[in-house]
Write a protein that holds these residues in place. Structure first.
Motif, PDB file in Angstrom:
ATOM      1  N   SER A  15       0.853  -1.086  -0.291  1.00 39.51           N
ATOM      2  CA  SER A  15      -0.005  -0.135   0.043  1.00 39.51           C
ATOM      3  C   SER A  15       0.836   1.359  -0.211  1.00 39.51           C
ATOM      4  O   SER A  15       2.071   1.222   0.698  1.00 39.51           O
ATOM      5  N   THR A  16       0.603   2.398  -0.646  1.00 40.06           N
ATOM      6  CA  THR A  16       0.898   3.431  -0.425  1.00 40.06           C
ATOM      7  C   THR A  16       0.754   4.113   1.031  1.00 40.06           C
ATOM      8  O   THR A  16      -0.600   3.601   1.446  1.00 40.06           O
ATOM      9  N   VAL A  17       1.484   4.734   1.615  1.00 45.14           N
ATOM     10  CA  VAL A  17       1.182   5.286   2.847  1.00 45.14           C
ATOM     11  C   VAL A  17       0.939   6.902   2.909  1.00 45.14           C
ATOM     12  O   VAL A  17       1.751   7.593   2.020  1.00 45.14           O
ATOM     13  N   TYR A  18       0.068   7.492   3.540  1.00 45.76           N
ATOM     14  CA  TYR A  18      -0.556   8.666   3.465  1.00 45.76           C
ATOM     15  C   TYR A  18      -0.233   9.618   4.744  1.00 45.76           C
ATOM     16  O   TYR A  18      -0.592  10.770   4.593  1.00 45.76           O
ATOM     17  N   GLY A  19      -0.133   8.796   5.843  1.00 45.66           N
ATOM     18  CA  GLY A  19       0.150   9.327   6.867  1.00 45.66           C
ATOM     19  C   GLY A  19       0.683   8.661   8.038  1.00 45.66           C
ATOM     20  O   GLY A  19       0.808   7.456   7.899  1.00 45.66           O
ATOM     21  N   TYR A  20       1.472   9.151   8.944  1.00 48.36           N
ATOM     22  CA  TYR A  20       1.836   8.584  10.293  1.00 48.36           C
ATOM     23  C   TYR A  20       1.725   9.588  11.360  1.00 48.36           C
ATOM     24  O   TYR A  20       2.047  10.729  11.471  1.00 48.36           O
ATOM     25  N   TYR A  21       1.148   9.135  12.472  1.00 45.98           N
ATOM     26  CA  TYR A  21       0.734   9.719  13.934  1.00 45.98           C
ATOM     27  C   TYR A  21       1.058   8.889  14.981  1.00 45.98           C
ATOM     28  O   TYR A  21       1.120   7.650  14.994  1.00 45.98           O
ATOM     29  N   LYS A  22       1.218   9.688  16.104  1.00 47.12           N
ATOM     30  CA  LYS A  22       1.485   8.820  17.300  1.00 47.12           C
ATOM     31  C   LYS A  22       0.591   8.967  18.253  1.00 47.12           C
ATOM     32  O   LYS A  22       0.328   8.069  19.053  1.00 47.12           O
ATOM     33  N   ASP A  23      -0.085  10.283  18.573  1.00 50.97           N
ATOM     34  CA  ASP A  23      -1.174  10.520  19.682  1.00 50.97           C
ATOM     35  C   ASP A  23      -0.756  10.249  20.891  1.00 50.97           C
ATOM     36  O   ASP A  23      -1.249   9.496  21.744  1.00 50.97           O
ATOM     37  N   ILE A  24       0.329  10.941  21.268  1.00 51.46           N
ATOM     38  CA  ILE A  24       1.031  10.688  22.619  1.00 51.46           C
ATOM     39  C   ILE A  24       0.303  11.759  23.582  1.00 51.46           C
ATOM     40  O   ILE A  24       0.548  12.852  23.387  1.00 51.46           O
ATOM     41  N   ASN A  25      -0.216  11.360  24.728  1.00 53.20           N
ATOM     42  CA  ASN A  25      -1.099  12.097  25.520  1.00 53.20           C
ATOM     43  C   ASN A  25      -0.958  11.508  26.947  1.00 53.20           C
ATOM     44  O   ASN A  25      -1.600  11.781  27.693  1.00 53.20           O
ATOM     45  N   GLY A  26       0.192  10.685  27.289  1.00 48.96           N
ATOM     46  CA  GLY A  26       0.384   9.969  28.485  1.00 48.96           C
ATOM     47  C   GLY A  26       0.596  11.252  29.686  1.00 48.96           C
ATOM     48  O   GLY A  26       1.077  12.302  29.459  1.00 48.96           O
ATOM     49  N   GLN A  27       0.057  10.706  30.941  1.00 50.20           N
ATOM     50  CA  GLN A  27       0.155  11.861  31.924  1.00 50.20           C
ATOM     51  C   GLN A  27       1.467  11.611  32.889  1.00 50.20           C
ATOM     52  O   GLN A  27       1.780  12.472  33.646  1.00 50.20           O
ATOM     53  N   ASP A  28       2.438  10.441  32.607  1.00 49.32           N
ATOM     54  CA  ASP A  28       3.703  10.470  33.368  1.00 49.32           C
ATOM     55  C   ASP A  28       4.321   9.990  32.021  1.00 49.32           C
ATOM     56  O   ASP A  28       4.153   9.509  30.904  1.00 49.32           O
ATOM     57  N   GLU A  29       5.850   9.838  32.467  1.00 50.79           N
ATOM     58  CA  GLU A  29       7.074   9.225  31.625  1.00 50.79           C
ATOM     59  C   GLU A  29       6.742   8.119  31.132  1.00 50.79           C
ATOM     60  O   GLU A  29       7.069   7.608  30.009  1.00 50.79           O
ATOM     61  N   SER A 112     -10.356   8.798  -4.118  1.00 49.87           N
ATOM     62  CA  SER A 112      -9.950   8.473  -5.587  1.00 49.87           C
ATOM     63  C   SER A 112      -8.637   8.952  -5.928  1.00 49.87           C
ATOM     64  O   SER A 112      -7.909   8.310  -6.711  1.00 49.87           O
ATOM     65  N   LYS A 113      -8.049  10.010  -5.556  1.00 50.39           N
ATOM     66  CA  LYS A 113      -7.094  10.712  -5.764  1.00 50.39           C
ATOM     67  C   LYS A 113      -5.955   9.926  -5.145  1.00 50.39           C
ATOM     68  O   LYS A 113      -4.822   9.426  -5.419  1.00 50.39           O
ATOM     69  N   CYS A 114      -6.330   9.451  -3.595  1.00 48.26           N
ATOM     70  CA  CYS A 114      -5.286   8.475  -3.141  1.00 48.26           C
ATOM     71  C   CYS A 114      -5.064   7.314  -3.857  1.00 48.26           C
ATOM     72  O   CYS A 114      -4.061   6.617  -3.812  1.00 48.26           O
ATOM     73  N   LEU A 115      -6.239   6.740  -4.503  1.00 47.09           N
ATOM     74  CA  LEU A 115      -6.016   5.269  -5.173  1.00 47.09           C
ATOM     75  C   LEU A 115      -5.276   5.577  -6.409  1.00 47.09           C
ATOM     76  O   LEU A 115      -4.610   4.592  -6.735  1.00 47.09           O
ATOM     77  N   GLU A 116      -5.456   6.539  -6.970  1.00 46.69           N
ATOM     78  CA  GLU A 116      -4.606   6.719  -8.377  1.00 46.69           C
ATOM     79  C   GLU A 116      -3.206   6.904  -8.031  1.00 46.69           C
ATOM     80  O   GLU A 116      -2.384   6.337  -8.901  1.00 46.69           O
ATOM     81  N   ILE A 117      -2.530   7.468  -6.922  1.00 46.35           N
ATOM     82  CA  ILE A 117      -1.115   7.540  -6.607  1.00 46.35           C
ATOM     83  C   ILE A 117      -0.768   5.919  -6.295  1.00 46.35           C
ATOM     84  O   ILE A 117       0.256   5.650  -6.724  1.00 46.35           O
ATOM     85  N   ASP A 118      -1.810   5.175  -5.580  1.00 50.87           N
ATOM     86  CA  ASP A 118      -1.292   3.792  -5.243  1.00 50.87           C
ATOM     87  C   ASP A 118      -1.227   2.960  -6.640  1.00 50.87           C
ATOM     88  O   ASP A 118      -0.224   2.075  -6.659  1.00 50.87           O
ATOM     89  N   LYS A 119      -1.943   3.247  -7.658  1.00 49.77           N
ATOM     90  CA  LYS A 119      -1.854   2.393  -8.766  1.00 49.77           C
ATOM     91  C   LYS A 119      -0.711   2.648  -9.406  1.00 49.77           C
ATOM     92  O   LYS A 119      -0.214   1.750 -10.378  1.00 49.77           O
ATOM     93  N   LYS A 120      -0.169   3.778  -9.069  1.00 49.15           N
ATOM     94  CA  LYS A 120       1.091   4.229 -10.151  1.00 49.15           C
ATOM     95  C   LYS A 120       2.392   3.586  -9.794  1.00 49.15           C
ATOM     96  O   LYS A 120       3.267   3.388 -10.249  1.00 49.15           O
ATOM     97  N   TYR A 121       2.355   3.012  -8.370  1.00 46.42           N
ATOM     98  CA  TYR A 121       3.748   2.459  -7.860  1.00 46.42           C
ATOM     99  C   TYR A 121       3.916   1.106  -8.292  1.00 46.42           C
ATOM    100  O   TYR A 121       2.887   0.421  -8.425  1.00 46.42           O
ATOM    101  N   VAL A 122       5.036   0.782  -8.969  1.00 44.66           N
ATOM    102  CA  VAL A 122       5.608  -0.467  -9.415  1.00 44.66           C
ATOM    103  C   VAL A 122       6.357  -1.091  -8.183  1.00 44.66           C
ATOM    104  O   VAL A 122       7.519  -0.722  -7.979  1.00 44.66           O
TER     105      VAL A 122
END
Length: 238
Positions: A15-29, A112-122
């Motif tokens: 798959s093409t990758v479109y984003g990366y996130y962590k969502d770090i919201n811990g209250q202590d270390e 649809s735009k995301c899918l077009e990008i994915d289809k182009k990758y070999v």
């Protein structure tokens, strides 16, 4: 950015990758430490390429750290990324991605735009190291060989060196070196695990060294290294 999505038992899809996130919201270390391991996720297609989904970096159902995604093309040229490495392709945002998750492919033109990008990758079966971008891709794919172990070594009849590594997730990697080959692999009989590697190109040679930020001119007898004109690899989900 492109990825191999590991489903387990040798099954996978690309798959093409479109984003990366962590969502770090811990209250202590300690909470933050755990979230740094288990919270990161990537935005990719599902197996049928019908919906964008969150795909967590590590197995959420294991007490062990088992990575479930292999980045095979690290190019983030058209991404907007913050100081923590979080971000996405420049025609989306985290808010837009959240609204698109699990929507049907025909429900929004952005999908649809995301899918077009994915289809182009070999996708290729084998990848060859030719330049710094190729090295960067290999480092991403293997997480710089941290905790990797050689499980097979063979000097082929054509003079090429074959190494097969187990990786700390659902994959192995095969590597071939050839052309004016030099190497010292005996040192790994003492400590089979790699902490990390240096892969560099110098004077027409590719160097693969079991050490961080090592320059070829500083190689010593106690180093594991391979030096060759050519290097090729293949990743095998298991």
């Amino acid at each position: 950015m492109q990825a191999m999505i590991c489903l387990g038992n040798g099954k996978y899809y690309f798959s093409t990758v479109y984003g990366y996130y962590k969502d770090i919201n811990g209250q202590d270390e300690y909470d933050k430490y755990l979230q740094e391991i288990y919270n990161p996720y990537w935005i990719v297609w599902d197996e049928k390429k019908e919906h964008l989904i969150k795909w967590y970096d590590v197995d959420q159902n294991s007490k062990y750290i088992i990575y479930k995604i292999i980045i095979i093309d690290s190019d983030q040229t058209n991404w907007n990324i913050n100081a923590d490495g979080e971000g996405c392709v420049n025609f989306l945002s985290k808010e837009i991605i959240t609204s698109l998750l699990n929507q049907d492919i025909n429900s929004n033109p952005l999908l649809s735009k995301c899918l077009e990008i994915d289809k182009k990758y070999v996708y290729k079966d084998k990848y060859e190291i030719k330049n710094l971008k190729d090295i960067e891709d290999l480092k991403w794919a293997t997480r710089e060989f941290h905790d990797a172990e050689i499980i097979k070594e063979k000097l082929n009849s054509d003079g090429s060196l074959y190494l097969k590594f187990s990786l700390p997730y659902d994959a192995e990697i095969e590597i071939w070196f050839w052309g004016n080959l030099e190497y010292n692999t005996k040192i790994k009989n003492i400590d089979p695990y790699f902490m990390g590697v240096t892969i560099t190109i110098q004077d027409g040679f590719i160097y693969f060294i079991d050490d961080f930020n090592m320059k070829p001119e500083y190689l010593k007898p106690e180093h594991f290294y391979v030096k060759a004109r050519n290097m090729q690899y293949r990743i095998i989900p298991v």
